[in-house]
Design a protein around this motif. Sequence first.
Motif, PDB file in Angstrom:
ATOM      1  N   PRO A 145       2.520   5.563 -17.033  1.00  0.00           N
ATOM      2  CA  PRO A 145       2.283   4.506 -16.046  1.00  0.00           C
ATOM      3  C   PRO A 145       3.544   4.149 -15.254  1.00  0.00           C
ATOM      4  O   PRO A 145       4.659   4.232 -15.763  1.00  0.00           O
ATOM      5  N   ILE A 146       3.321   3.731 -14.026  1.00  0.00           N
ATOM      6  CA  ILE A 146       4.395   3.259 -13.143  1.00  0.00           C
ATOM      7  C   ILE A 146       4.061   1.826 -12.747  1.00  0.00           C
ATOM      8  O   ILE A 146       2.970   1.547 -12.258  1.00  0.00           O
ATOM      9  N   GLU A 147       4.988   0.911 -12.993  1.00  0.00           N
ATOM     10  CA  GLU A 147       4.823  -0.493 -12.600  1.00  0.00           C
ATOM     11  C   GLU A 147       5.511  -0.708 -11.270  1.00  0.00           C
ATOM     12  O   GLU A 147       6.688  -0.369 -11.103  1.00  0.00           O
ATOM     13  N   VAL A 148       4.796  -1.304 -10.320  1.00  0.00           N
ATOM     14  CA  VAL A 148       5.343  -1.577  -8.997  1.00  0.00           C
ATOM     15  C   VAL A 148       5.606  -3.065  -8.871  1.00  0.00           C
ATOM     16  O   VAL A 148       4.719  -3.870  -9.138  1.00  0.00           O
ATOM     17  N   ASP A 165       0.824  -1.213   0.000  1.00  0.00           N
ATOM     18  CA  ASP A 165       0.000   0.000   0.000  1.00  0.00           C
ATOM     19  C   ASP A 165       0.857   1.261   0.000  1.00  0.00           C
ATOM     20  O   ASP A 165       0.554   2.220  -0.715  1.00  0.00           O
ATOM     21  N   ALA A 166       1.927   1.254   0.772  1.00  0.00           N
ATOM     22  CA  ALA A 166       2.821   2.413   0.797  1.00  0.00           C
ATOM     23  C   ALA A 166       3.516   2.588  -0.549  1.00  0.00           C
ATOM     24  O   ALA A 166       3.658   3.709  -1.050  1.00  0.00           O
ATOM     25  N   ALA A 167       3.946   1.478  -1.164  1.00  0.00           N
ATOM     26  CA  ALA A 167       4.587   1.552  -2.478  1.00  0.00           C
ATOM     27  C   ALA A 167       3.621   2.098  -3.520  1.00  0.00           C
ATOM     28  O   ALA A 167       3.998   2.920  -4.366  1.00  0.00           O
ATOM     29  N   LEU A 168       2.363   1.662  -3.467  1.00  0.00           N
ATOM     30  CA  LEU A 168       1.368   2.129  -4.430  1.00  0.00           C
ATOM     31  C   LEU A 168       1.065   3.615  -4.251  1.00  0.00           C
ATOM     32  O   LEU A 168       0.805   4.323  -5.231  1.00  0.00           O
ATOM     33  N   ALA A 169       1.105   4.094  -3.022  1.00  0.00           N
ATOM     34  CA  ALA A 169       0.904   5.528  -2.786  1.00  0.00           C
ATOM     35  C   ALA A 169       2.018   6.339  -3.435  1.00  0.00           C
ATOM     36  O   ALA A 169       1.771   7.378  -4.056  1.00  0.00           O
ATOM     37  N   TRP A 170       3.264   5.862  -3.310  1.00  0.00           N
ATOM     38  CA  TRP A 170       4.383   6.544  -3.971  1.00  0.00           C
ATOM     39  C   TRP A 170       4.277   6.424  -5.484  1.00  0.00           C
ATOM     40  O   TRP A 170       4.573   7.364  -6.212  1.00  0.00           O
ATOM     41  N   ALA A 171       3.842   5.279  -5.978  1.00  0.00           N
ATOM     42  CA  ALA A 171       3.691   5.089  -7.422  1.00  0.00           C
ATOM     43  C   ALA A 171       2.650   6.051  -7.989  1.00  0.00           C
ATOM     44  O   ALA A 171       2.808   6.562  -9.103  1.00  0.00           O
ATOM     45  N   GLU A 172       1.599   6.307  -7.229  1.00  0.00           N
ATOM     46  CA  GLU A 172       0.580   7.256  -7.675  1.00  0.00           C
ATOM     47  C   GLU A 172       1.197   8.653  -7.842  1.00  0.00           C
ATOM     48  O   GLU A 172       0.960   9.339  -8.841  1.00  0.00           O
TER      49      GLU A 172
END
Length: 109
Positions: A99-102, A83-90
């Motif tokens: 687009p950003i791939e996590v 969830d934290a990684a996805l927040a930074w990816a956003e």
Amino acid sequence: MMGVRLNEDALPPDDEASFARVGAVNDEMKAQGVWVFGGGLLPSDSATVVRVANGSTTMTDGPFAETKEQLGGFWVIDVDDLDAALAWAEKAAEACEVPIEVRPFDGLA
């Protein structure tokens, strides 16, 4: 790792506003202590692919696969969970306008 996915045939022109947006995200990551490292990559036609098969090594120019999207840059961050990684990816996707791939690492070496 957060990979920047872009279409090299449709790259926007380099502009100060884009660099400023990405720089602001980088600065925020560093201030929050999640930044490990990151950087942009040269276009995929600058790549060399090295293959070893049956004891023989071959080296070819360019990317391995034909695709519209290429890896244009990346960040390696250290966060507690997806969830934290996805927040930074956003934030990164908004800054880069691509687009950003996590992807999590499979352990750390």
